[in-house]
Design a protein around this motif. Structure first.
Motif, PDB file in Angstrom:
ATOM      1  N   LEU A   1      -2.054  -3.188  -0.343  1.00 33.89           N
ATOM      2  CA  LEU A   1      -2.374  -2.532  -1.624  1.00 33.89           C
ATOM      3  C   LEU A   1      -1.245  -1.628  -2.120  1.00 33.89           C
ATOM      4  CD1 LEU A   1      -6.004  -1.322  -0.754  1.00 33.89           C
ATOM      5  CD2 LEU A   1      -5.354  -3.351  -2.075  1.00 33.89           C
ATOM      6  N   TYR A   2      -0.197  -1.465  -1.286  1.00 36.82           N
ATOM      7  CA  TYR A   2       0.809  -0.435  -1.564  1.00 36.82           C
ATOM      8  C   TYR A   2       2.236  -0.973  -1.451  1.00 36.82           C
ATOM      9  CZ  TYR A   2      -3.000   2.890  -0.631  1.00 36.82           C
ATOM     10  OH  TYR A   2      -4.175   3.594  -0.667  1.00 36.82           O
ATOM     11  N   GLY A   3       3.171  -0.122  -1.865  1.00 36.15           N
ATOM     12  CA  GLY A   3       4.560  -0.319  -1.470  1.00 36.15           C
ATOM     13  C   GLY A   3       4.667   0.202  -0.043  1.00 36.15           C
ATOM     14  N   ILE A   4       5.287  -0.575   0.844  1.00 32.30           N
ATOM     15  CA  ILE A   4       5.344  -0.183   2.266  1.00 32.30           C
ATOM     16  C   ILE A   4       6.801   0.051   2.673  1.00 32.30           C
ATOM     17  CG2 ILE A   4       4.846  -0.915   4.654  1.00 32.30           C
ATOM     18  CD1 ILE A   4       2.311  -0.261   3.097  1.00 32.30           C
TER      19      ILE A   4
ATOM     20  N   MET B   1       5.221  10.797 -11.326  1.00 34.59           N
ATOM     21  CA  MET B   1       3.920  11.067 -10.693  1.00 34.59           C
ATOM     22  C   MET B   1       2.907  10.067 -11.233  1.00 34.59           C
ATOM     23  SD  MET B   1       3.982  15.235 -11.032  1.00 34.59           S
ATOM     24  CE  MET B   1       2.577  15.634  -9.994  1.00 34.59           C
ATOM     25  N   LEU B   2       2.164   9.446 -10.333  1.00 40.57           N
ATOM     26  CA  LEU B   2       1.143   8.482 -10.754  1.00 40.57           C
ATOM     27  C   LEU B   2      -0.221   9.168 -10.770  1.00 40.57           C
ATOM     28  CD1 LEU B   2       2.236   5.289  -8.771  1.00 40.57           C
ATOM     29  CD2 LEU B   2       3.130   6.234 -10.915  1.00 40.57           C
ATOM     30  N   GLY B   3      -0.914   8.978 -11.895  1.00 36.16           N
ATOM     31  CA  GLY B   3      -2.175   9.693 -12.100  1.00 36.16           C
ATOM     32  C   GLY B   3      -3.299   9.262 -11.176  1.00 36.16           C
ATOM     33  N   ASP B   4      -3.164   8.104 -10.537  1.00 39.49           N
ATOM     34  CA  ASP B   4      -4.225   7.664  -9.627  1.00 39.49           C
ATOM     35  C   ASP B   4      -4.226   8.441  -8.321  1.00 39.49           C
ATOM     36  OD1 ASP B   4      -5.134   5.774 -11.345  1.00 39.49           O
ATOM     37  OD2 ASP B   4      -4.192   4.070 -10.339  1.00 39.49           O
ATOM     38  N   ASP B   5      -3.086   9.013  -7.979  1.00 37.78           N
ATOM     39  CA  ASP B   5      -2.989   9.752  -6.726  1.00 37.78           C
ATOM     40  C   ASP B   5      -3.095  11.242  -6.997  1.00 37.78           C
ATOM     41  OD1 ASP B   5      -2.406   7.668  -4.696  1.00 37.78           O
ATOM     42  OD2 ASP B   5      -0.653   7.307  -5.948  1.00 37.78           O
ATOM     43  N   LEU B   6      -4.102  11.866  -6.380  1.00 36.16           N
ATOM     44  CA  LEU B   6      -4.234  13.317  -6.482  1.00 36.16           C
ATOM     45  C   LEU B   6      -3.826  13.906  -5.137  1.00 36.16           C
ATOM     46  CD1 LEU B   6      -7.695  13.558  -8.271  1.00 36.16           C
ATOM     47  CD2 LEU B   6      -5.415  13.684  -9.296  1.00 36.16           C
TER      48      LEU B   6
ATOM     49  N   ALA C   1       2.713   3.861   3.603  1.00 36.76           N
ATOM     50  CA  ALA C   1       2.562   3.464   2.203  1.00 36.76           C
ATOM     51  C   ALA C   1       3.171   4.506   1.273  1.00 36.76           C
ATOM     52  CB  ALA C   1       1.081   3.309   1.881  1.00 36.76           C
ATOM     53  N   ILE C   2       3.763   4.011   0.192  1.00 33.60           N
ATOM     54  CA  ILE C   2       4.229   4.918  -0.869  1.00 33.60           C
ATOM     55  C   ILE C   2       2.991   5.416  -1.598  1.00 33.60           C
ATOM     56  CG2 ILE C   2       5.487   5.096  -3.052  1.00 33.60           C
ATOM     57  CD1 ILE C   2       7.193   2.765  -2.216  1.00 33.60           C
ATOM     58  N   ILE C   3       2.897   6.723  -1.772  1.00 34.81           N
ATOM     59  CA  ILE C   3       1.873   7.216  -2.687  1.00 34.81           C
ATOM     60  C   ILE C   3       2.581   7.791  -3.912  1.00 34.81           C
ATOM     61  CG2 ILE C   3      -0.017   7.460  -1.057  1.00 34.81           C
ATOM     62  CD1 ILE C   3       0.675  10.403  -0.908  1.00 34.81           C
TER      63      ILE C   3
ATOM     64  N   VAL D   1       8.910  -2.827   0.602  1.00 41.25           N
ATOM     65  CA  VAL D   1       8.352  -4.047   0.032  1.00 41.25           C
ATOM     66  C   VAL D   1       7.056  -3.714  -0.704  1.00 41.25           C
ATOM     67  CG1 VAL D   1       7.389  -4.668   2.291  1.00 41.25           C
ATOM     68  CG2 VAL D   1       7.529  -6.415   0.525  1.00 41.25           C
ATOM     69  N   GLU D   2       6.910  -4.283  -1.886  1.00 39.69           N
ATOM     70  CA  GLU D   2       5.727  -4.006  -2.702  1.00 39.69           C
ATOM     71  C   GLU D   2       4.588  -4.950  -2.338  1.00 39.69           C
ATOM     72  OE1 GLU D   2       5.093  -1.563  -4.633  1.00 39.69           O
ATOM     73  OE2 GLU D   2       3.371  -2.214  -5.808  1.00 39.69           O
ATOM     74  N   LYS D   3       3.462  -4.396  -1.987  1.00 38.99           N
ATOM     75  CA  LYS D   3       2.236  -5.145  -1.682  1.00 38.99           C
ATOM     76  C   LYS D   3       2.483  -6.360  -0.780  1.00 38.99           C
ATOM     77  CE  LYS D   3      -0.249  -3.186  -5.488  1.00 38.99           C
ATOM     78  NZ  LYS D   3       0.606  -2.710  -6.563  1.00 38.99           N
ATOM     79  N   PRO D   4       2.946  -6.093   0.454  1.00 34.62           N
ATOM     80  CA  PRO D   4       3.231  -7.206   1.379  1.00 34.62           C
ATOM     81  C   PRO D   4       1.951  -7.948   1.770  1.00 34.62           C
ATOM     82  CG  PRO D   4       3.268  -5.115   2.544  1.00 34.62           C
ATOM     83  CD  PRO D   4       3.131  -4.779   1.086  1.00 34.62           C
TER      84      PRO D   4
ATOM     85  N   VAL E   1       7.506  -5.921 -13.281  1.00 35.57           N
ATOM     86  CA  VAL E   1       8.730  -5.220 -12.868  1.00 35.57           C
ATOM     87  C   VAL E   1       8.293  -4.021 -12.021  1.00 35.57           C
ATOM     88  CG1 VAL E   1      10.751  -3.939 -13.653  1.00 35.57           C
ATOM     89  CG2 VAL E   1       9.976  -5.965 -14.921  1.00 35.57           C
ATOM     90  N   GLN E   2       8.623  -4.086 -10.744  1.00 32.87           N
ATOM     91  CA  GLN E   2       8.111  -3.096  -9.796  1.00 32.87           C
ATOM     92  C   GLN E   2       9.116  -1.963  -9.558  1.00 32.87           C
ATOM     93  OE1 GLN E   2       5.128  -2.974  -8.787  1.00 32.87           O
ATOM     94  NE2 GLN E   2       4.345  -5.052  -9.168  1.00 32.87           N
ATOM     95  N   LEU E   3       8.644  -0.733  -9.602  1.00 33.19           N
ATOM     96  CA  LEU E   3       9.493   0.416  -9.267  1.00 33.19           C
ATOM     97  C   LEU E   3       9.979   0.283  -7.824  1.00 33.19           C
ATOM     98  CD1 LEU E   3      10.664   3.179 -10.040  1.00 33.19           C
ATOM     99  CD2 LEU E   3       8.496   4.220  -9.349  1.00 33.19           C
ATOM    100  N   THR E   4       9.076  -0.182  -6.952  1.00 30.95           N
ATOM    101  CA  THR E   4       9.428  -0.324  -5.529  1.00 30.95           C
ATOM    102  C   THR E   4      10.667  -1.197  -5.343  1.00 30.95           C
ATOM    103  OG1 THR E   4       7.096  -0.112  -4.971  1.00 30.95           O
ATOM    104  CG2 THR E   4       8.519  -1.048  -3.272  1.00 30.95           C
ATOM    105  N   ASP E   5      10.791  -2.255  -6.148  1.00 31.66           N
ATOM    106  CA  ASP E   5      11.941  -3.157  -5.987  1.00 31.66           C
ATOM    107  C   ASP E   5      13.258  -2.451  -6.346  1.00 31.66           C
ATOM    108  OD1 ASP E   5      10.157  -5.052  -5.163  1.00 31.66           O
ATOM    109  OD2 ASP E   5      10.116  -6.155  -7.059  1.00 31.66           O
TER     110      ASP E   5
HETATM  111  C1  G1P Z   1       1.672   1.639  -7.335  1.00 34.73           C
HETATM  112  C2  G1P Z   1       3.022   1.270  -6.711  1.00 34.73           C
HETATM  113  C3  G1P Z   1       2.876   1.160  -5.187  1.00 34.73           C
HETATM  114  C4  G1P Z   1       2.309   2.447  -4.635  1.00 34.73           C
HETATM  115  C5  G1P Z   1       0.978   2.801  -5.343  1.00 34.73           C
HETATM  116  C6  G1P Z   1       0.520   4.192  -4.929  1.00 34.73           C
HETATM  117  O1  G1P Z   1       0.795   0.554  -7.161  1.00 34.73           O
HETATM  118  O2  G1P Z   1       3.484   0.048  -7.245  1.00 34.73           O
HETATM  119  O3  G1P Z   1       4.146   0.936  -4.615  1.00 34.73           O
HETATM  120  O4  G1P Z   1       2.103   2.292  -3.245  1.00 34.73           O
HETATM  121  O5  G1P Z   1       1.142   2.814  -6.768  1.00 34.73           O
HETATM  122  O6  G1P Z   1      -0.705   4.535  -5.488  1.00 34.73           O
HETATM  123  P1  G1P Z   1      -0.604   0.421  -7.980  1.00 34.73           P
HETATM  124  O7  G1P Z   1      -1.596   1.268  -7.247  1.00 34.73           O
HETATM  125  O8  G1P Z   1      -0.335   0.909  -9.357  1.00 34.73           O
HETATM  126  O9  G1P Z   1      -0.949  -1.024  -7.914  1.00 34.73           O
END
Ligand code: G1P
Length: 290
Positions: free
Chosen positions: A171-174, A131-136, A204-206, A191-194, A230-234
């Motif tokens: 801005l995202y993994g697509i 879980m990424l803390g930037d996304d609620l 987009a991946i959230i 693909v990460e940040k195309p 090193v990207q998780l998306t890759d």
């Molecule tokens: C990360 C991931 C990206 C995803 C995003 C979602 O990017 O690398 O694939 O779409 O979080 O918030 P970041 O926002 O850390 O650059």
């Protein structure tokens, strides 16, 4: 993954939070509050509501305030109890009791994929969530729990997807793929940040993932990608090619708390749900826009 109980969630929290400087000069970005609750606490509460018992924090230098937040604040509690503020003291203790919070260090900022790899020993050989803390995700049905159900049902990895405006895809993994039922996509390509205009999809991946443990072996081989990291998306792109990844458009509202405007919007949205704040806030917003 049907037979597996998915217990552990990895939360990367080693970033420098440069988008929020100077606020993040001495305070971890993850502890910036939404009203009066740190963003990271909201994320941990989502995990706990979905049944997770173990949180693996991937932390970095200078950010031990995060661990303190999930620990017992003995002096604070004692003082509050001595002053008869029992409910507040109980509230603080409840945070320490939310989950088993372990932390590992990411010693260098080498990317999200690298951060997840730092959690390998703590996770072990079992499926896990990230879980990424930037996304609620504000949802009655916890976002990460929605993904767990899909992973258990399909035996595949699951990631949260959200349709974003075309101009934001860089801005995202697509993800691209085929519809696999309501809200589901069988992901074929990631693909990460195309670069703008280079992909057809706007899905987009959230920041919610449920992943099989062999992702760690894949991550070890992934070369630095977008931004030299090193990207998780890759690593997930490999699962996608193997037909082992489902995208799920979650129920609920997603806030981007990693962006200043998104963070302000999240504060307003959560404040509006507080009966003690709502009326005052509406009155003040009317005053501001007059
Ligand atoms: C990360 C991931 C990206 C995803 C995003 C979602 O990017 O690398 O694939 O779409 O979080 O918030 P970041 O926002 O850390 O650059």
């Amino acid at each position: 993954m049907a037979d597996w109980k998915i217990r552990k969630v990895v939360i990367p929290a080693a970033g420098l939070g440069t988008r929020f400087l100077p606020a993040t000069k001495a305070i971890p970005k993850e502890l910036l509050p939404i009203v009066d609750v740190p963003t990271l606490q909201l994320v941990v509460e989502e995990a706990v509501a979905a049944g997770f018992t173990d949180v693996v924090l991937v932390n970095g230098r200078g950010k031990s305030a995060i661990e303190d937040h999930f620990d017992i604040a003995f002096e604070m509690e004692t003082t509050l109890r001595a002053r008869g503020k029992t409910a507040q003291a109980d509230g603080l203790r409840a945070i320490a009791n939310l989950a088993h919070v372990h932390s590992v260090r990411q010693k260098e900022p080498l990317g999200l994929g690298h951060a997840v790899l730092c959690a390998e020993a703590a996770v072990g050989d079992e499926p896990f969530a990230v879980m990424l803390g930037d996304d609620l995700i504000d949802s009655v049905d916890p976002g990460i729990g929605q993904l767990v159900r899909v992973a258990q049902e399909t035996g595949k990895g699951a990631v949260a997807l959200l349709a974003v405006p075309e101009r934001e895809t860089s801005l995202y993994g697509i993800a691209t793929g085929k519809s696999a039922g309501a809200r589901r996509t069988a992901i074929e390509h990631l693909v990460e940040k195309p670069k703008p205009g280079t992909v057809k999809s706007n899905l987009a991946i959230i920041g919610r993932y449920v992943l099989p443990p062999d992702v760690f072996a894949i991550l070890r081989k992934v070369k630095p990608g977008a931004g030299g990291e090193v990207q998780l998306t890759d690593a997930l792109a490999q699962l996608a090619v193997e037909g082992r990844l489902i995208g799920v458009e979650l129920e609920g509202t997603r806030h981007d708390a990693g962006d200043r405007l998104g963070y302000l919007k999240a504060n307003l949205a959560y404040a509006m749900k507080r009966p003690e704040l709502r009326d005052g806030l509406i009155a003040y917003m009317r005053e501001l826009v007059r």
